[in-house]
Design an enzyme around this catalytic site. Structure first.
Site, short mmCIF file in Angstrom:
data_model
loop_
_atom_site.label_atom_id
_atom_site.label_comp_id
_atom_site.label_asym_id
_atom_site.label_seq_id
_atom_site.Cartn_x
_atom_site.Cartn_y
_atom_site.Cartn_z
N GLY A 41 0.80 -1.22 0.00
CA GLY A 41 0.00 0.00 0.00
C GLY A 41 0.84 1.27 0.00
O GLY A 41 0.34 2.34 -0.32
N SER A 85 4.11 2.34 7.93
CA SER A 85 4.48 1.95 9.31
C SER A 85 5.89 2.41 9.64
O SER A 85 6.23 2.62 10.79
CB SER A 85 4.40 0.43 9.46
N GLU A 217 -6.76 -7.42 -0.36
CA GLU A 217 -6.57 -7.10 1.07
C GLU A 217 -7.88 -6.74 1.77
O GLU A 217 -8.10 -7.17 2.91
CB GLU A 217 -5.55 -5.97 1.24
N HIS A 233 -1.19 -10.27 -26.14
CA HIS A 233 -0.18 -11.15 -26.74
C HIS A 233 -0.02 -12.46 -25.98
O HIS A 233 0.88 -13.24 -26.26
CB HIS A 233 1.16 -10.41 -26.83
N LYS A 327 5.24 -11.29 8.28
CA LYS A 327 6.28 -10.32 8.64
C LYS A 327 6.93 -10.73 9.96
O LYS A 327 8.15 -10.67 10.12
CB LYS A 327 5.68 -8.91 8.79
C1 F6R Z 1 -1.67 -3.03 4.64
C2 F6R Z 1 -1.03 -2.88 3.34
C3 F6R Z 1 0.26 -3.57 3.06
C4 F6R Z 1 1.44 -2.70 3.53
C5 F6R Z 1 2.78 -3.40 3.24
C6 F6R Z 1 3.99 -2.52 3.56
O1 F6R Z 1 -2.77 -2.16 4.75
O2 F6R Z 1 -1.58 -2.23 2.48
O3 F6R Z 1 0.33 -3.84 1.68
O4 F6R Z 1 1.40 -1.47 2.86
O5 F6R Z 1 2.87 -4.59 3.97
O6 F6R Z 1 3.89 -1.95 4.83
P1 F6R Z 1 4.13 -0.37 4.98
O7 F6R Z 1 3.14 0.30 4.08
O8 F6R Z 1 3.88 -0.07 6.42
O9 F6R Z 1 5.56 -0.14 4.59
#
Ligand code: F6R
Length: 334
Positions: A41, A85, A217, A233, A327
């Site tokens: 995101g 984050s 998501e 293609h 993660k």
């Molecule tokens: C969760 C989301 C995920 C995070 C991704 C990276 O809402 O959209 O795709 O964006 O895991 O985390 P950030 O954005 O915190 O670096």
């Protein structure tokens, strides 16, 4: 959190873009090109920025992995690390590699480790408001990123486009937004189907990717995306051999009035050909005048469709437990 809270966060897209339109960006070094490092995101904003920069004859590349692309140390782009984050390991690894290579780095984040590193190493940071899901912070992240790229002279001033996009997003996906009915209709067509979202090279390709990831998501729903002209293609041949699978697919095409005529012809003919094989094909058209507003208008509809699909599936759009636990397990192993 609940579906209502996610709807409320989604409704803030316009407000977030308006925040970015008013933002006073930090002082950043001049650069000839940009390299956006970010995942999910957060990274998608880089894809949007890349498509917009290209229209201005400028280059903004996107890196969605550890370290840096091999060309970066010699090309010396401005590295913009985008992580909502501030704790995403691939993005932190890219920042470390960029610092190691002596490249200028700017962060766009709500804080976390990235915010701390920016503070201790003294590189510029755009701090966006916290407390959201990263994917519900696109207006802050993309808007902040565009302001940084403009401050570095990589792209022109996005202020007017951000203001137009903000107004349009609020009209479409704000509280009682005008796109709610369309989103409900589309979701009902797609219910029980695997969703393929088709854009075209340029503005609608990143939006197709955003639709796909939002459907994954928020909707907890299988989806993919593909792009014209390449999909003509290969992908279209995939609709010929397995009617049992093909009949479970619904295709949404993302259209823009500014598509070049050969691309418009491909959309039309491909819709004709595929609608004989898959369960349903429908299109959504961009609105607005600036390229950014047109992208955002399609994004606003896709965000609402993903929430409608969550409702039809009876799932909570907010949690992304699989991402979080993966993660955690990866960080335990490192
Ligand atoms: C969760 C989301 C995920 C995070 C991704 C990276 O809402 O959209 O795709 O964006 O895991 O985390 P950030 O954005 O915190 O670096």
């Amino acid at each position: 959190m609940t579906a209502e809270q996610m709807r409320e966060m989604t409704a803030r897209l316009g407000g977030q873009l308006a925040w970015a339109a008013r933002l006073d960006p930090p002082r950043v070094p001049e650069a000839g090109e940009g390299l956006v490092c970010g995942m999910g995101g957060s990274g998608i904003g880089g894809d949007f920025a890349g498509a917009l920069a290209e229209l201005e004859g400028r280059r903004v590349s996107v890196h969605k992995s550890y370290g840096l692309p091999g060309w970066a140390p010699s090309a010396r782009p401005l590295v913009v690390a985008v992580s909502y984050s501030g704790n995403t390991e691939e993005t932190l690894s890219a920042v470390a590699a960029a610092r190691e290579a002596g490249l200028a780095v700017v962060a766009v984040t709500s804080g976390g480790t990235l915010g701390e590193i920016a503070g201790s190493e003294g590189f510029p940071v755009v701090v966006v408001p916290g407390g959201l899901q990263p994917r519900a912070a696109l207006g802050y992240l993309l808007g902040g990123l565009l302001r940084v790229l403009a401050a570095a002279g990589v792209i022109g001033d996005p202020g007017a486009a951000l203001a137009e996009a903000a107004e349009l997003a609020t009209a479409l996906s704000g509280p009682s937004g005008a796109a709610e009915g369309l989103a409900r209709d589309l979701a009902e067509r797609l219910d029980g189907r695997i969703v393929a979202v088709y854009g075209s090279v340029g503005l609608t390709a990143p939006v197709a990717q955003r639709w796909k990831t939002q459907i994954n998501e928020n909707g907890k729903w299988p989806a993919w995306w593909a792009v014209f002209p390449e999909l003509d293609h290969n992908e279209i041949v995939g609709w010929s051999g397995r009617p049992d699978l093909d009949r479970r697919v619904g295709i949404v095409t993302l259209r823009d009035d500014a598509e070049p005529p050969p691309i418009a012809a491909r959309f039309r003919l491909t819709e004709e050909v595929t609608s004989e094989s898959v369960a349903w094909v429908g299109e959504v058209r961009a609105q607005g005048s600036s390229p950014l507003a047109r992208m955002i208008s399609l994004t606003a509809v896709g965000d609402l469709v993903s929430l409608e699909l969550a409702r039809l599936a009876g799932v909570d759009p907010v949690p992304v437990d699989v991402i979080e636990s993966l993660k955690r397990r990866l960080s335990e192993e490192s």
